[in-house]
Design a protein around this motif. Structure first.
Motif: not given
Length: 301
Positions: A218-222
């Motif tokens: 699970x991650x964040x992009x911008x």
């Protein structure tokens, strides 16, 4: 100089005394359609080198040779020569790594340039009297491994293997949002959306469809939440992964048909990373893998 026979041939050894050739061929999974084609379209059945019909009574140890008639490519399937990334090839199957933005088979919008067109060109160069029999199809904007049978009989055998779920495909994808469960099964029937000729949806009167989902990261992009997932297909419905993930509330990144955004990638972030199957003739286990493409890897950072 003898001309090489381009027809596809398989051999068997009779395991039973007194068995009709027809019954043995059925046990060896030669389809009724193939037997009709052999009889009327230029095929051949021989036992110990002598031509025989299906009523011939076999003896233990007899050598049976089945020669299939030459195949003709489908109408409208133009022979084209282009780049194919071949992962594996033998006399029975061809496994290629398909790029995104290329059709598996021609469509009205894209009548040329498909994998099938290129495969016909590849077969022509080999002097192979066959057409492209697609075993595992991928959507135009999905990349990764796909399998092609070199002959109708091989296509028949791989079709039997698919129906009994003996061909296993795993995909990796990036979806919008954070998928909560680390692993889950989506069992939800899929049918055509009555308002569209392309779009599918989960609907009660659809066909049984089963997808397993495992979260890898699970991650964040911008600052937007995204999840990197692995998927296993247990059925092969049209747009199955795309429909099931949208149904879960996590459409594929780039999949604007099913609610995804193309802000970060210009196609659905979906790649077939592995293909496991038994060889249709030898039953030898085959395992193929493919690395994620650069456009998907960029999303992962």
């Amino acid at each position: 100089m003898n001309k090489i026979d381009p027809r596809f041939t398989v051999q068997f050894i009779a395991q039973k005394d007194g068995q009709l050739l027809r019954e043995a061929l059925q046990e060896w999974r030669i389809s009724k359609r193939a037997l009709t084609a052999i009889k009327f379209d230029g095929g051949l059945l021989t036992v110990n080198g002598v031509e025989r019909n299906v009523r011939y009574i076999l003896q233990l140890g007899d050598c049976v040779e089945v020669t299939f008639p030459p195949e003709e490519k489908s109408d409208g399937l133009a022979v084209e020569h282009g780049d194919l990334t071949i992962v594996y090839e033998d006399e029975a199957i061809l496994v290629v790594d398909k790029p995104a933005h290329q059709n598996t088979i021609p469509s009205r919008e894209h009548p040329t340039g498909s994998i099938a067109n290129m495969v016909c060109g590849h077969f022509q160069q080999q002097g192979l009297a066959s057409t492209a029999h697609i075993v595992t199809r991928l959507d135009r904007d999905t990349s990764g491994l796909l399998c092609i049978a070199k002959h109708a009989h091989i296509h028949h055998l791989t079709g039997l293997a698919q129906r009994s779920r003996e061909i296993s495909r795993k995909y990796e994808a990036i979806v919008h949002g954070h998928v909560e469960q680390d692993s889950q099964s989506i069992v939800a029937p899929i049918g055509r959306n009555e308002m569209s000729i392309i779009e599918r949806e989960v609907r009660a009167d659809g066909q049984y469809a089963h997808t397993d989902v495992t979260v890898l990261k699970r991650f964040f992009l911008d600052s937007e939440p995204m999840t990197y997932i692995r998927l296993q297909l247990h059925t092969g419905r049209t747009h199955q992964i795309r429909v099931h993930m949208a149904y879960l509330g996590h459409p594929l990144v780039g999949d604007d048909l099913y609610g995804g955004s193309r802000r970060s990638i210009d196609r659905q972030a979906l790649h077939c990373v592995s293909l496991d199957m038994a060889h249709p003739l030898t039953n030898e286990p085959l395992q193929f893998t493919s690395m994620l493409t650069n456009d998907i890897l960029r999303l992962l950072g």
